[in-house]
Motif scaffolding. Structure first.
Motif, short mmCIF file in Angstrom:
data_model
loop_
_atom_site.label_atom_id
_atom_site.label_comp_id
_atom_site.label_asym_id
_atom_site.label_seq_id
_atom_site.Cartn_x
_atom_site.Cartn_y
_atom_site.Cartn_z
N ILE A 53 0.87 -1.18 0.00
CA ILE A 53 0.00 0.00 0.00
C ILE A 53 0.90 1.22 0.00
N GLU A 54 0.80 2.02 -1.05
CA GLU A 54 1.63 3.21 -1.15
C GLU A 54 0.90 4.40 -0.55
N VAL A 55 1.64 5.21 0.19
CA VAL A 55 1.09 6.41 0.80
C VAL A 55 1.40 7.59 -0.12
N ALA A 56 0.39 8.36 -0.42
CA ALA A 56 0.58 9.51 -1.30
C ALA A 56 1.46 10.55 -0.61
N ALA A 57 2.24 11.25 -1.39
CA ALA A 57 3.09 12.31 -0.83
C ALA A 57 2.22 13.53 -0.54
N GLY A 58 2.51 14.18 0.55
CA GLY A 58 1.78 15.39 0.90
C GLY A 58 1.56 15.50 2.39
N ARG A 59 1.12 16.65 2.79
CA ARG A 59 0.98 16.93 4.21
C ARG A 59 -0.15 16.14 4.86
N LEU A 60 -1.26 15.99 4.19
CA LEU A 60 -2.39 15.27 4.78
C LEU A 60 -2.06 13.79 4.96
N SER A 61 -1.44 13.18 3.98
CA SER A 61 -1.08 11.77 4.12
C SER A 61 0.01 11.59 5.18
N TYR A 62 0.92 12.55 5.28
CA TYR A 62 1.94 12.49 6.33
C TYR A 62 1.30 12.60 7.70
N PHE A 63 0.28 13.46 7.83
CA PHE A 63 -0.42 13.60 9.10
C PHE A 63 -1.16 12.31 9.46
N VAL A 64 -1.87 11.73 8.51
CA VAL A 64 -2.64 10.51 8.77
C VAL A 64 -1.72 9.36 9.16
N THR A 65 -0.64 9.16 8.41
CA THR A 65 0.28 8.08 8.76
C THR A 65 0.99 8.36 10.07
N GLY A 66 1.31 9.62 10.33
CA GLY A 66 1.93 9.99 11.61
C GLY A 66 1.00 9.71 12.78
N PHE A 67 -0.27 10.05 12.61
CA PHE A 67 -1.26 9.82 13.65
C PHE A 67 -1.44 8.33 13.91
N LEU A 68 -1.63 7.55 12.85
CA LEU A 68 -1.81 6.11 13.02
C LEU A 68 -0.56 5.45 13.60
N GLY A 69 0.59 5.86 13.13
CA GLY A 69 1.84 5.31 13.64
C GLY A 69 2.09 5.67 15.09
N ALA A 70 1.76 6.90 15.47
CA ALA A 70 1.92 7.33 16.86
C ALA A 70 0.98 6.55 17.77
#
Length: 82
Positions: A53-70
């Motif tokens: 599953i590839e994560v799109a580049a950008g601030r929103l995707s970085y926020f979502v993956t950061g939130f889930l990972g945290a």
């Protein structure tokens, strides 16, 4: 961390870590929230990559993956502490 700069990564990661801490009722400081958000994003992206599953580049995707990972890192930390 492709797609966002270092300053944006710190700000977005900090906010994602803070929000994850609030949701999971973790009592960490601002520095650890930033670390959780940034490291969480890297961890979540690596886990998603294992499932192709590839994560799109950008601030929103970085926020979502950061939130889930945290959230995942807080959950694992609680398991280890017990």
């Amino acid at each position: 961390m492709e797609g966002v700069g270092w300053i944006a990564a710190i700000i977005i990661g900090g906010f994602a870590g803070w929000l994850a801490g609030k949701l999971m009722e973790a009592r960490y400081g601002i520095v650890l929230n930033i670390v959780l958000g940034i490291v969480g994003s890297v961890v979540a992206t690596a886990i998603l990559a294992q499932f192709h599953i590839e994560v799109a580049a950008g601030r929103l995707s970085y926020f979502v993956t950061g939130f889930l990972g945290a959230c995942l890192l807080i959950f694992i930390a609680r398991l280890v502490r017990r």
